[in-house]
Design a protein around this motif. Structure first.
Motif, PDB file in Angstrom:
ATOM      1  N   GLU A  81       0.831  -1.200   0.000  1.00 59.50           N
ATOM      2  CA  GLU A  81       0.000   0.000   0.000  1.00 59.50           C
ATOM      3  C   GLU A  81       0.870   1.257   0.000  1.00 59.50           C
ATOM      4  OE1 GLU A  81      -3.583  -1.016   2.340  1.00 59.50           O
ATOM      5  OE2 GLU A  81      -3.448   1.135   2.941  1.00 59.50           O
ATOM      6  N   ALA A  82       1.921   1.232   0.849  1.00 67.15           N
ATOM      7  CA  ALA A  82       2.826   2.389   0.914  1.00 67.15           C
ATOM      8  C   ALA A  82       3.474   2.605  -0.448  1.00 67.15           C
ATOM      9  CB  ALA A  82       3.883   2.133   1.989  1.00 67.15           C
ATOM     10  N   GLU A  83       3.880   1.473  -1.089  1.00 69.98           N
ATOM     11  CA  GLU A  83       4.553   1.608  -2.410  1.00 69.98           C
ATOM     12  C   GLU A  83       3.614   2.198  -3.449  1.00 69.98           C
ATOM     13  OE1 GLU A  83       5.533  -1.920  -4.664  1.00 69.98           O
ATOM     14  OE2 GLU A  83       7.523  -1.095  -5.094  1.00 69.98           O
ATOM     15  N   SER A  84       2.323   1.703  -3.434  1.00 72.12           N
ATOM     16  CA  SER A  84       1.419   2.222  -4.486  1.00 72.12           C
ATOM     17  C   SER A  84       1.116   3.683  -4.250  1.00 72.12           C
ATOM     18  CB  SER A  84       0.152   1.363  -4.563  1.00 72.12           C
ATOM     19  OG  SER A  84      -0.687   1.656  -3.511  1.00 72.12           O
ATOM     20  N   SER A  85       0.986   4.116  -2.962  1.00 77.52           N
ATOM     21  CA  SER A  85       0.746   5.530  -2.670  1.00 77.52           C
ATOM     22  C   SER A  85       1.967   6.346  -3.057  1.00 77.52           C
ATOM     23  CB  SER A  85       0.456   5.727  -1.184  1.00 77.52           C
ATOM     24  OG  SER A  85      -0.597   4.909  -0.795  1.00 77.52           O
ATOM     25  N   GLN A  86       3.156   5.753  -2.757  1.00 77.22           N
ATOM     26  CA  GLN A  86       4.404   6.473  -3.106  1.00 77.22           C
ATOM     27  C   GLN A  86       4.487   6.684  -4.619  1.00 77.22           C
ATOM     28  OE1 GLN A  86       7.192   3.958  -4.109  1.00 77.22           O
ATOM     29  NE2 GLN A  86       9.007   5.265  -3.962  1.00 77.22           N
ATOM     30  N   ARG A  87       4.125   5.592  -5.375  1.00 79.86           N
ATOM     31  CA  ARG A  87       4.152   5.695  -6.828  1.00 79.86           C
ATOM     32  C   ARG A  87       3.187   6.774  -7.314  1.00 79.86           C
ATOM     33  NH1 ARG A  87       7.026   1.125  -9.315  1.00 79.86           N
ATOM     34  NH2 ARG A  87       8.735   1.126  -7.814  1.00 79.86           N
ATOM     35  N   GLY A  88       1.977   6.788  -6.758  1.00 73.67           N
ATOM     36  CA  GLY A  88       0.962   7.782  -7.152  1.00 73.67           C
ATOM     37  C   GLY A  88       1.465   9.197  -6.936  1.00 73.67           C
ATOM     38  N   TYR A  89       2.134   9.409  -5.787  1.00 70.47           N
ATOM     39  CA  TYR A  89       2.639  10.737  -5.484  1.00 70.47           C
ATOM     40  C   TYR A  89       3.771  11.103  -6.422  1.00 70.47           C
ATOM     41  CZ  TYR A  89       4.993  14.497  -2.982  1.00 70.47           C
ATOM     42  OH  TYR A  89       5.624  15.663  -2.669  1.00 70.47           O
ATOM     43  N   ILE A  90       4.643  10.193  -6.697  1.00 74.93           N
ATOM     44  CA  ILE A  90       5.790  10.498  -7.554  1.00 74.93           C
ATOM     45  C   ILE A  90       5.317  10.832  -8.958  1.00 74.93           C
ATOM     46  CG2 ILE A  90       7.800   9.439  -8.691  1.00 74.93           C
ATOM     47  CD1 ILE A  90       8.326   8.019  -6.020  1.00 74.93           C
ATOM     48  N   ILE A  91       4.340  10.057  -9.457  1.00 75.16           N
ATOM     49  CA  ILE A  91       3.902  10.268 -10.838  1.00 75.16           C
ATOM     50  C   ILE A  91       3.056  11.527 -10.950  1.00 75.16           C
ATOM     51  CG2 ILE A  91       2.457   9.272 -12.696  1.00 75.16           C
ATOM     52  CD1 ILE A  91       3.399   6.488 -11.546  1.00 75.16           C
ATOM     53  N   THR A  92       2.125  11.704  -9.984  1.00 79.55           N
ATOM     54  CA  THR A  92       1.198  12.841 -10.139  1.00 79.55           C
ATOM     55  C   THR A  92       1.638  14.062  -9.344  1.00 79.55           C
ATOM     56  OG1 THR A  92      -0.101  12.132  -8.230  1.00 79.55           O
ATOM     57  CG2 THR A  92      -0.753  11.260 -10.374  1.00 79.55           C
ATOM     58  N   GLY A  93       2.397  13.901  -8.351  1.00 78.86           N
ATOM     59  CA  GLY A  93       2.782  15.031  -7.494  1.00 78.86           C
ATOM     60  C   GLY A  93       1.641  15.471  -6.601  1.00 78.86           C
ATOM     61  N   ASP A  94       0.614  14.689  -6.622  1.00 77.05           N
ATOM     62  CA  ASP A  94      -0.561  15.026  -5.793  1.00 77.05           C
ATOM     63  C   ASP A  94      -0.297  14.633  -4.334  1.00 77.05           C
ATOM     64  OD1 ASP A  94      -2.948  15.438  -4.616  1.00 77.05           O
ATOM     65  OD2 ASP A  94      -4.140  14.164  -6.000  1.00 77.05           O
ATOM     66  N   PRO A 114      13.474  15.740 -10.937  1.00 79.53           N
ATOM     67  CA  PRO A 114      12.816  14.749 -11.799  1.00 79.53           C
ATOM     68  C   PRO A 114      13.743  13.672 -12.302  1.00 79.53           C
ATOM     69  CG  PRO A 114      13.027  16.864 -12.949  1.00 79.53           C
ATOM     70  CD  PRO A 114      13.489  17.123 -11.572  1.00 79.53           C
ATOM     71  N   GLU A 115      15.043  13.954 -12.490  1.00 78.17           N
ATOM     72  CA  GLU A 115      15.945  12.905 -13.041  1.00 78.17           C
ATOM     73  C   GLU A 115      16.019  11.686 -12.112  1.00 78.17           C
ATOM     74  OE1 GLU A 115      16.999  15.744 -11.630  1.00 78.17           O
ATOM     75  OE2 GLU A 115      18.625  15.164 -10.272  1.00 78.17           O
ATOM     76  N   VAL A 116      16.077  12.022 -10.849  1.00 78.39           N
ATOM     77  CA  VAL A 116      16.154  10.907  -9.889  1.00 78.39           C
ATOM     78  C   VAL A 116      14.830  10.151  -9.866  1.00 78.39           C
ATOM     79  CG1 VAL A 116      16.574  10.287  -7.485  1.00 78.39           C
ATOM     80  CG2 VAL A 116      17.729  12.278  -8.472  1.00 78.39           C
ATOM     81  N   VAL A 117      13.774  10.994  -9.933  1.00 73.90           N
ATOM     82  CA  VAL A 117      12.446  10.371  -9.896  1.00 73.90           C
ATOM     83  C   VAL A 117      12.278   9.452 -11.095  1.00 73.90           C
ATOM     84  CG1 VAL A 117       9.973  10.825  -9.976  1.00 73.90           C
ATOM     85  CG2 VAL A 117      11.459  12.239  -8.568  1.00 73.90           C
ATOM     86  N   ASN A 118      12.709   9.982 -12.279  1.00 74.11           N
ATOM     87  CA  ASN A 118      12.607   9.170 -13.505  1.00 74.11           C
ATOM     88  C   ASN A 118      13.389   7.881 -13.365  1.00 74.11           C
ATOM     89  OD1 ASN A 118      10.851  10.692 -14.907  1.00 74.11           O
ATOM     90  ND2 ASN A 118      12.409  11.866 -16.059  1.00 74.11           N
TER      91      ASN A 118
END
Ligand SMILES: Nc1ncnc2c1ncn2[C@@H]1O[C@H](COP(=O)(O)OP(=O)(O)O)[C@@H](O)[C@H]1O
Ligand SMILES: [Mg+2]
Length: 493
Positions: free
Chosen positions: A72-85, A146-150
């Motif tokens: 759950e933490a990973e999917s929320s983390q992914r959502g935040y990284i991709i959307t910045g929401d 963003p480079e690190v995020v990418n």
């Protein structure tokens, strides 16, 4: 005689040695204690094993929860990284907090075997790495790099970490499962131990009980054996006593008979020899008297004195003979003899002696017995009773005759006779030898009454006494001598 020392209360048993009551109780108590201890210890160990199984189940649930929270933490983390929401950060943080809580639970719950295992160490370290990696990317996303995020998003580092973490989770679950299996096996083993222990305890108790029952039986057998030996010994002693008593009775009868024979012999000698001498002397005196010359008065007086002396001698001889053996018994019969005896006793002792005598039909030996009983009873009254009145009775019944002598004197206690007194015992013996019975009825201060009962047709005397009875009657007959009176009457003067 049976050997009492040969008795052994515990015969050597062929099978199992019997137990005493004390030993049985000890064995039974030990069995009970062992069973209680076994039951308690298996119960404690089974409870501990069940608790361990419970812990292992909780540990597995916690591991599953950790995996879920991390996903759950990973999917929320992914959502935040991709959307910045930033909305995604709320479930992300909640999942991290849940992960932290579950990790604490895991450390607290995991049994030592798991907590100290390599799988647990790698699991916790992979979890920390993953959490670290997620925190790093979230921070970078916040710092707008963003480079690190990418790199994070496009590379599969996170995926690899997640897979490694899940693999470690599976390994831990497998470890928990195998530990559960071990505990289950232990529970089955303990249940079996308890079962067999219980069965062994019950068997031991039964064995102890069996040995105890055996012991009781052996004791009873030994008791019965001892009882039988004691009875045998008692019987042997009794028969010895009977035999000796009968020998003594025979001896006493023989002695009484010998005394009677001797008295009869003496009486005969006195009668025949002494009687003849005295009679001859009287005849000589009579002859001398007829030849005295007239005027020899002194001579006549002396001869007269000699005649009187001889008469006294004859009277004394007759009394002694009568005392030795009552000739009246043969000549005049029992009733007359007793009357004479009583009259002489009354004169001698200055007492009132009443008689009530019925003629009886008895053999001479029994008549002599009755005469002697009355004689001894009267002698005792003269010696001890201090009586004023005496009553002598003789009764004739269909099957027996009964003689009794009673007085109103000081009486006595028949159960406390002096050691050296033989009169009453002799009476009793005489009467019993004739098949009869003697009753002594006396008490201090209340006079005495002696009653003898003699069978008229004497009950068959015991073999030992038969001869004595026969001899007695023979001697009684042999005593029958002619009365003295004619002889003396023949004597002049
Ligand atoms: N008629 C009686 N009155 C009082 N005492 C008696 C009488 N007859 C017997 N006794 C007591 O019983 C005892 C036993 O008597 P007995 O057996 O004839 O033995 P003994 O005449 O040799 O003493 C006597 O010593 C006497 O004390
Ligand atoms: Mg006496």
């Amino acid at each position: 005689m049976p050997d009492l020392t040969a008795i052994t209360p515990h015969d050597p048993p062929r099978k199992l040695r019997p137990l005493s009551l004390g030993a049985t109780l000890i064995v039974a108590a030990l069995c009970a204690l062992a069973m209680i201890w076994l039951n308690e210890s298996t119960h404690r160990r089974i409870t501990a094993a069940l608790q361990s199984i419970q812990q292992l189940h909780s540990t597995r649930t916690t591991i599953n929860g950790l995996a879920r929270a991390l996903l759950e933490a990973e999917s929320s983390q992914r959502g935040y990284i991709i959307t910045g929401d930033r909305e995604y950060l709320t479930p992300y943080n909640a999942a991290l907090a849940e992960t932290e809580r579950l990790l604490k639970d895991l450390t607290a719950q995991a049994p030592a075997a798991m907590a100290e295992s390599d799988a647990m160490t790698s699991f916790v370290s992979l979890l920390s790495q993953k959490i670290g990696e997620m925190a790093l990317t979230v921070r970078m996303r916040e710092e707008e790099r963003p480079e690190v995020v990418n790199f994070v998003v496009t590379s599969n580092v996170g995926l690899q970490q997640m897979r490694a973490f899940q693999a470690q989770g599976n390994a831990l679950r497998a470890l928990a499962q195998s530990l559960v299996q071990t505990k289950r096996a232990e529970i089955y083993r303990l249940l079996n131990v308890s079962r067999f222990g219980l069965a062994a305890g019950v068997l031991a108790a039964f064995l102890a009980f069996f040995l105890y029952v055996n012991q009781i039986r052996a004791t009873r057998r030994a008791d019965a054996q001892q009882q039988a030996l004691l009875e045998a010994e008692r019987d042997a002693l009794e028969s010895q006593v009977r035999e000796r008593t009968s020998r003594l009775t025979e001896l006493a009868t023989h002695l009484q008979q010998a005394v009677e024979d001797e008295r009869a012999h003496l009486a005969r000698e006195l009668h025949d020899e002494m009687g003849a001498l005295l009679t001859a002397a009287k005849l000589d005196v009579a002859r001398l008297k007829s030849r005295i010359p007239p005027g020899a008065d002194d001579f006549t007086d002396r001869l007269q004195h000699l005649t009187e002396t001889l008469n006294q001698g004859i009277a004394l001889k007759r009394r002694i003979i009568e005392d030795l053996r009552p000739s009246s018994l043969t000549n005049l019969g029992l009733v007359a003899s007793l009357e004479i005896l009583c009259r002489e006793f009354a004169d001698r002792a200055a007492l009132q002696v009443d008689t009530a005598l019925e003629p009886v039909d008895l053999d001479p030996a029994s008549e002599l017995t009755i005469y002697r009983v009355v004689q001894e009873a009267l002698t005792n009254i003269g010696k001890y009773a201090q009586a004023k009145k005496v009553m002598v009775t003789l009764k004739n019944y269909v099957y027996h005759a009964e003689v009794s002598v009673s007085d109103d004197g000081i009486g006595f206690d028949p159960s406390r006779l002096p050691q050296a007194s033989h009169g009453l015992v002799g009476m009793q013996h005489r009467i019993e030898a004739s098949g009869g019975r003697l009753d002594i009825n006396a008490a201090r201060g209340r006079g005495s009454r002696i009653t003898g009962t003699i069978p008229r047709r004497a009950a068959k005397p015991q073999s030992a006494l038969a001869d004595a009875m026969a001899t007695m009657s023979v001697s009684a007959q042999s005593y029958a001598m002619p009365p003295e009176a004619p002889t003396e009457a023949a004597a002049p003067g």
